[in-house]
Scaffold this motif. Structure first.
Motif, PDB file in Angstrom:
ATOM      1  N   ASN A   1       0.832  -1.207   0.000  1.00 30.00           N
ATOM      2  CA  ASN A   1       0.000   0.000   0.000  1.00 30.00           C
ATOM      3  C   ASN A   1       0.864   1.253   0.000  1.00 30.00           C
ATOM      4  OD1 ASN A   1      -2.432  -1.366  -0.060  1.00 30.00           O
ATOM      5  ND2 ASN A   1      -2.650  -1.359   2.164  1.00 30.00           N
TER       6      ASN A   1
ATOM      7  N   THR B   1       3.805  -0.647 -10.595  1.00 29.07           N
ATOM      8  CA  THR B   1       4.177   0.670 -10.077  1.00 29.07           C
ATOM      9  C   THR B   1       4.985   1.456 -11.100  1.00 29.07           C
ATOM     10  OG1 THR B   1       6.113  -0.268  -8.965  1.00 29.07           O
ATOM     11  CG2 THR B   1       4.111   0.011  -7.649  1.00 29.07           C
TER      12      THR B   1
ATOM     13  N   ASN C   1       4.026  -6.450  -8.429  1.00 29.44           N
ATOM     14  CA  ASN C   1       3.847  -5.048  -8.075  1.00 29.44           C
ATOM     15  C   ASN C   1       4.889  -4.143  -8.736  1.00 29.44           C
ATOM     16  OD1 ASN C   1       2.428  -3.014  -6.490  1.00 29.44           O
ATOM     17  ND2 ASN C   1       4.362  -2.827  -5.395  1.00 29.44           N
TER      18      ASN C   1
ATOM     19  N   ARG D   1       2.286   2.024  -3.422  1.00 31.31           N
ATOM     20  CA  ARG D   1       1.330   2.496  -4.421  1.00 31.31           C
ATOM     21  C   ARG D   1       0.972   3.974  -4.256  1.00 31.31           C
ATOM     22  NH1 ARG D   1      -1.564  -2.631  -3.273  1.00 31.31           N
ATOM     23  NH2 ARG D   1      -0.639  -4.129  -4.701  1.00 31.31           N
TER      24      ARG D   1
ATOM     25  N   GLY E   1       8.990   0.990  -6.290  1.00 32.76           N
ATOM     26  CA  GLY E   1       8.293  -0.232  -6.694  1.00 32.76           C
ATOM     27  C   GLY E   1       9.200  -1.267  -7.325  1.00 32.76           C
TER      28      GLY E   1
ATOM     29  N   LEU F   1       6.026   5.301  -5.385  1.00 36.87           N
ATOM     30  CA  LEU F   1       6.072   4.650  -6.692  1.00 36.87           C
ATOM     31  C   LEU F   1       7.491   4.412  -7.185  1.00 36.87           C
ATOM     32  CD1 LEU F   1       3.159   6.397  -8.600  1.00 36.87           C
ATOM     33  CD2 LEU F   1       3.260   4.028  -7.822  1.00 36.87           C
TER      34      LEU F   1
END
Length: 127
Positions: free
Chosen positions: A27, A88, A84, A30, A38, A35
């Protein structure tokens, strides 16, 4: 019955997103500020995969069978971080393009205002 399962799934998802460490980290990654981390966070998958491998070796050498649940958990967490990273990256590229577009719009408007022209009509930009 469907309503019961629906409400139960919502509550379980909320609990997992709120209290499980990997979900809290995902979380945070994101957010706009997170970002950029990521893709490097994909490296967190390496210890999870190493732990899963070590547990499978232990299980194969006669370890308890319930460790298979931990193997599944480790693999699941590794996959979450691996997936992920590219997501991202795409979101970061889209955010930077939107910021650049908005910055250019502001520069054009301020240049027009400094030149004494009437202010142009603002158009809605997509966020």
């Amino acid at each position: 019955m469907l309503r019961l399962f629906w409400n139960l799934s919502i509550r379980v998802r909320l609990f997992l997103r709120t209290y499980m460490p990997t979900n809290i980290l995902l979380n945070a990654l994101r957010t706009r500020r997170g970002l950029k981390w990521g893709v490097p966070a994909m490296l967190i998958a390496v210890p999870y995969l190493l732990g899963a491998w070590l547990l499978t070796v232990w299980i194969a050498d006669g370890g308890p069978g319930w460790l298979n649940l931990l193997v599944l958990l480790f693999i699941w967490n590794a996959l979450k971080f691996l997936v992920n990273g590219p997501i991202t990256l795409v979101i970061l590229i889209r955010a930077r393009l939107a910021e650049r577009r908005d910055g250019r719009l502001v520069e054009r408007e301020s240049a027009a205002y400094a030149a004494g022209d009437d202010l142009p009509v603002l158009t809605a930009t997509r966020l």
